[in-house]
Design a protein around this motif. Structure first.
Motif, PDB file in Angstrom:
ATOM      1  N   HIS A 150     -66.374 -24.933   0.520  1.00 15.48           N
ATOM      2  CA  HIS A 150     -66.866 -24.341   1.523  1.00 15.48           C
ATOM      3  C   HIS A 150     -67.343 -25.840   2.465  1.00 15.48           C
ATOM      4  N   LEU A 151     -67.338 -27.077   2.070  1.00 14.27           N
ATOM      5  CA  LEU A 151     -67.424 -28.219   2.643  1.00 14.27           C
ATOM      6  C   LEU A 151     -66.514 -28.292   3.905  1.00 14.27           C
ATOM      7  N   LEU A 152     -67.345 -28.559   5.025  1.00 17.86           N
ATOM      8  CA  LEU A 152     -66.553 -28.778   6.269  1.00 17.86           C
ATOM      9  C   LEU A 152     -65.601 -30.079   6.371  1.00 17.86           C
ATOM     10  N   LEU A 153     -64.536 -29.998   7.204  1.00 23.21           N
ATOM     11  CA  LEU A 153     -63.526 -31.075   7.190  1.00 23.21           C
ATOM     12  C   LEU A 153     -64.168 -32.271   7.531  1.00 23.21           C
ATOM     13  N   ALA A 171     -60.442 -24.561  -4.318  1.00 28.09           N
ATOM     14  CA  ALA A 171     -60.101 -24.044  -3.485  1.00 28.09           C
ATOM     15  C   ALA A 171     -60.614 -22.823  -2.909  1.00 28.09           C
ATOM     16  N   ASN A 172     -60.926 -21.679  -4.260  1.00 21.79           N
ATOM     17  CA  ASN A 172     -61.582 -20.519  -3.961  1.00 21.79           C
ATOM     18  C   ASN A 172     -62.286 -20.205  -5.028  1.00 21.79           C
ATOM     19  N   GLY A 194     -59.447 -27.450  13.192  1.00 22.16           N
ATOM     20  CA  GLY A 194     -60.800 -27.274  13.572  1.00 22.16           C
ATOM     21  C   GLY A 194     -61.705 -27.758  12.555  1.00 22.16           C
ATOM     22  N   ASN A 195     -63.109 -27.799  12.635  1.00 22.91           N
ATOM     23  CA  ASN A 195     -63.827 -28.459  11.451  1.00 22.91           C
ATOM     24  C   ASN A 195     -64.183 -27.299  10.808  1.00 22.91           C
ATOM     25  N   THR A 196     -63.173 -26.927   9.913  1.00 24.88           N
ATOM     26  CA  THR A 196     -63.268 -25.705   8.898  1.00 24.88           C
ATOM     27  C   THR A 196     -63.564 -26.166   7.443  1.00 24.88           C
ATOM     28  N   PRO A 197     -63.794 -25.211   6.674  1.00 26.27           N
ATOM     29  CA  PRO A 197     -64.044 -25.429   5.033  1.00 26.27           C
ATOM     30  C   PRO A 197     -62.596 -26.130   4.676  1.00 26.27           C
ATOM     31  N   VAL A 198     -62.764 -27.039   3.772  1.00 30.37           N
ATOM     32  CA  VAL A 198     -61.665 -27.723   3.387  1.00 30.37           C
ATOM     33  C   VAL A 198     -60.952 -26.768   2.320  1.00 30.37           C
TER      34      VAL A 198
END
Length: 833
Positions: A150-153, A171-172, A194-198
């Motif tokens: 869940h950490l953002l990029l 990953a999941n 986008g600044n999405t989860p990694v």
């Protein structure tokens, strides 16, 4: 890999560059597309900065505008560079000391030539460091960075910049692991997600190796899978580290530093002991099995120990007062010693292997360590050299290597070495988009030789077979013995299937000749099977199996022949063989060969001023065979010389008949190939031809291409001069399509230039084609006019093309517009009556 190898040997020559105004996202897109780890920023032809995958971690992924900044704002400057001849060992030190991953390789004038990375050094340093380090655990220095999915990029980039160049990602929710690397960050800059989860961005599955696996295994997996990192897991399957080439290089350097540290510690202890008790130190040195030399700072010998005298043969009195050059073998050049002294001046330490010469003249190999001894002010006062004679060690290593990789009887590579070479050849062929071939060779009825004449005769026969096969292969081919009477030939870098089938026929011919073995004379045969990469397989095992299968088919279908793995290729090869055989019969008999004549028309008068003789072949089975097919075949098979001689005889005979009939035939030009032109006795052969058919001087002329003359220009002057003395006109055909040298136009006794049809036909093309061809034709015709040469425009097919040539000083016109090639009878009716 030798530490003295220049870095230009391992650099990437294809530099990826951009200018300072290039946007960061565009630069990253280029890097991602080319799979490069860096991009060089150039301005006015000079490097002004560099942006690497590591720099990608400094980008604020939470801000879209950060991706659109000019690269000049984020690049690193200045660029670290080294000269192209810098030794690899020095490059490794520079990377380590400066804490860099990339070095720009520059030429003598400072121009950029290529890039060298830490990965290049690790991949090319050979296997010795991996054998010493042995297990993966020996180079793991810290726990891996593990990021929650869940950490953002943007947060992930900050964490990676602080803790490493890659991170394991949860990953999941199912516990599946992935990986995210600096290269992924470059890709994200190029295509911003986008600044999405990694978690969804991570690469999966995570490729792993066991902690107890060997480093050489990990290295091979990284290279084979084209990866940069492998996850290391313990016995319980938990990830305990990430392994990359950088870790391996650091591990190897750590071992080297430890060796160096231990040597320095031993030296310090010895010096301390010498200060306390000089007598004890002398006894230790005297008892040492290693040769020891002590020199002053100018290199003059002050002391040698008994081991030195025993190894070199020089007494203490003969050595003291001289320099170590008295041992010089002459095998090392001045550059070697300059590098040695440079290393000593820089690091006060040098270690390597040196060939020296004993007093009696015998060479020996020594492992030499030289240490600079300094005073309290860090000034060098002495040099201490320790050496060990390792000649026998190297000879034993070479003996073991040959036993491991070479057949004991024939000294050919064995199956193990062949598999290595075949694997390398496949990778090279894949990169270069080339073919390679594997030929499986099995002797026919070899068992009968062993059973009836004995194994001694069989062994000697195998030696002779190996020698004959090796002599019929190309220089870069590999011949190996698989065992018994089975051999395998590897043929890399093939231009076509005809090349391998010619080699196969040579091998069969070589084995078919009688053998004389220990008083016995007999004949042998062999069956060959051929497989091709990539058509018949893309792995070593598949290619060998395919060739083996084809070999057994050759045995079933009569022995002492060859078969290709695919039937349709056999059909194609059989067709080519049949066509070549038919051409050989035709050249010998002359049946089916005919000469057609194409007129050369004066542009100004419209009169026929010459003709070109063009050979045609009509075969009862193959029909009309194109010259584009049978002329190259004649050159490959060695038939071009007899074919050319027969054509010249037909032309001479036809001209003689025309003259006897009271006609006035023009001069006829015959094409000469390189083989014909350089054959011995060409001029005498043509002189005799003129006499035999009572032809006037110069009635036959010749056309050559530029490539025939370029390599041996001085020799060509003599041949062409002799032809000109016979009155022959000499034309350069297809001028301007190859490497055109202006010097030979001035030096060689030429009479005519023929402008290639492509330039003529483009005169009526689009605007860019017209402009380019017009410039070329103007230059060629103007040059020819100044040199007094006639100009023939080839391939004139339309009135529009003829009109376009009106502006240039063209002498003769040749093409379908003024006359097609026709047989002799038609030529007489149209142009001589």
């Amino acid at each position: 890999m030798s530490q003295e190898l220049p870095i230009e040997r391992i650099m990437h020559a294809a530099l990826l560059t951009c200018d300072p105004t290039t946007l960061l996202s565009e630069a990253a897109s280029r890097m991602a597309e080319r799979r490069c780890s860096s991009i060089l920023v150039m301005q006015a032809g000079k490097p002004v900065g560099i942006w690497t995958e590591r720099d990608a971690l400094a980008v604020d992924f939470s801000d879209l505008a950060a991706m659109q900044r000019p690269i000049a704002e984020v690049m690193s400057s200045p660029v670290s560079s080294l000269h192209r001849r810098t030794p690899v060992g020095e490059a490794m030190l520079v990377l380590d000391v400066d804490n860099r991953r990339h070095l720009l390789v520059v030429g003598d004038a400072g121009e950029p030539l290529g890039m060298v990375t830490q990965t290049d050094l690790a991949v090319n340093q050979g296997i010795e460091p991996y054998l010493r380090l042995r297990e993966i655990s020996s180079v793991l220095s810290h726990c891996p960075l593990v990021l929650p999915g869940h950490l953002l990029l943007a947060e992930a980039a900050v964490a990676m910049r602080q803790h490493g160049d890659a991170a394991v990602v949860e990953a999941n929710g199912a516990g599946e692991l992935g990986i995210i690397t600096e290269r992924d960050m470059v890709r994200f800059i190029a295509r911003y997600p986008g600044n999405t989860p990694v978690g969804p961005l991570a690469s999966r599955p995570l490729i792993t190796v066991a902690q107890e696996d060997t480093l050489i295994h990990a290295r091979d997996r990284l290279i084979d899978l084209r990866l940069r990192h492998l996850a290391v897991v313990d016995a319980g399957g938990q990830v305990v580290g990430l392994l990359g080439f950088r870790d391996m290089l650091a591990g190897a350097e750590r071992l080297y530093v430890e060796d160096l540290r231990r040597a320095l510690e031993q030296r310090d202890k010895a010096l301390a002991l010498s200060r306390k008790n000089l007598q004890m130190a002398e006894r230790v040195i005297d008892a040492s099995l290693e040769g020891i030399i002590l020199t002053d700072h100018h290199g003059v010998i002050e002391y040698v120990n008994p081991a030195f005298c025993q190894v070199t043969g020089y007494s203490e009195e003969e050595a003291i007062g001289r320099t170590p050059s008295l041992l010089s073998s002459g095998r090392h050049d001045a550059v070697f010693y300059r590098c040695m002294w440079h290393e000593l001046d820089l690091h006060r330490y040098w270690r390597g292997e040196v060939w020296n010469r004993r007093k009696g003249g015998a060479l020996y190999l020594e492992r030499l360590t030289i240490t600079a001894i300094t005073d309290d002010n860090d000034r060098v006062t002495h040099y201490a050299a320790l050496f060990t004679d390792i000649t026998l060690v190297r000879e034993n290593e070479e003996r073991v290597r040959r036993l491991a990789y070479y057949d004991a009887l024939t000294r050919l590579p064995n199956r193990r070495l062949l598999e290595d070479r075949l694997g390398l050849a496949i990778r090279h062929a894949h990169r270069q988009q080339q073919r390679l071939a594997v030929i499986f060779i099995d002797l026919d009825h070899f068992k009968q030789v062993n059973d009836t004449l004995g194994h001694a005769v069989g062994d000697e026969l195998l030696l002779q077979v190996a020698q004959r096969l090796q002599a019929r292969l190309r220089e870069d081919d590999t011949l190996a013995r698989l065992g018994g009477d089975e051999f395998l030939a590897l043929l890399p870098e093939l231009d076509g299937i005809e090349e391998v089938t010619r080699v196969a026929r040579r091998l069969i011919d070589a084995i078919s000749r009688p053998f004389e073995v220990l008083g016995n004379t007999f004949r042998m045969g062999c069956s060959l099977g051929i497989s091709l990469y990539p058509e018949d397989g893309t792995t070593a095992d598949t290619l060998v199996r395919s060739a083996d299968t084809a070999m057994y088919r050759a045995k079933r279908e009569g022995r002492n022949t060859y078969r290709l793995f695919r039937a349709e290729m056999n059909d194609h090869d059989s067709c080519l063989l049949a066509l070549e055989s038919a051409l050989r019969d035709t050249v010998e008999s002359g049946e089916g060969l005919a000469v057609h004549y194409q007129p050369l028309i004066s542009r100004d008068s419209g009169e026929v001023e010459g003709a070109e003789a063009l050979v045609r072949w009509e075969h009862p089975e193959f029909g009309s065979v194109s010259p584009a097919t049978f002329i190259p075949m004649a050159e490959r098979s060695g038939l071009i010389i007899p074919l050319g001689h027969r054509v010249m005889e037909q032309v001479a005979e036809q001209l003689s008949e025309w003259l006897k009939a009271g006609l006035n035939p023009p001069r006829v030009a015959v094409n000469l190939s390189a083989s014909q032109f350089w054959q011995r006795g060409l001029v005498e052969q043509i002189r005799q031809l003129f006499e035999d058919f009572s032809l006037p001087p110069g009635q036959i002329g010749f056309e050559l291409t530029e490539s025939v003359l370029l390599d041996r220009q001085q020799e060509a002057v003599a041949v062409l001069g002799a032809l000109r003395e016979l009155g022959c006109r000499i034309a350069i055909d297809d001028f301007g399509t190859g490497y055109s040298s202006l010097s030979y136009l001035q030096d060689l006794p030429l009479t005519t230039l023929k402008v290639d049809r492509r330039f003529v036909q483009r005169l009526t093309g689009d605007e860019s084609e017209r402009r380019g061809s017009a410039a070329i034709i103007a230059a060629v015709t103007g040059l020819a006019q100044e040199l007094g040469l006639r100009v023939v425009a080839e391939g004139v097919e339309t009135q529009e093309q003829l009109d376009a040539l009106a502006r240039y000083p063209v002498t003769l016109i040749q093409g379908y517009l003024t006359g097609r090639p026709v047989e002799a009878e038609t030529f007489v009716r149209r142009y001589l009556l």
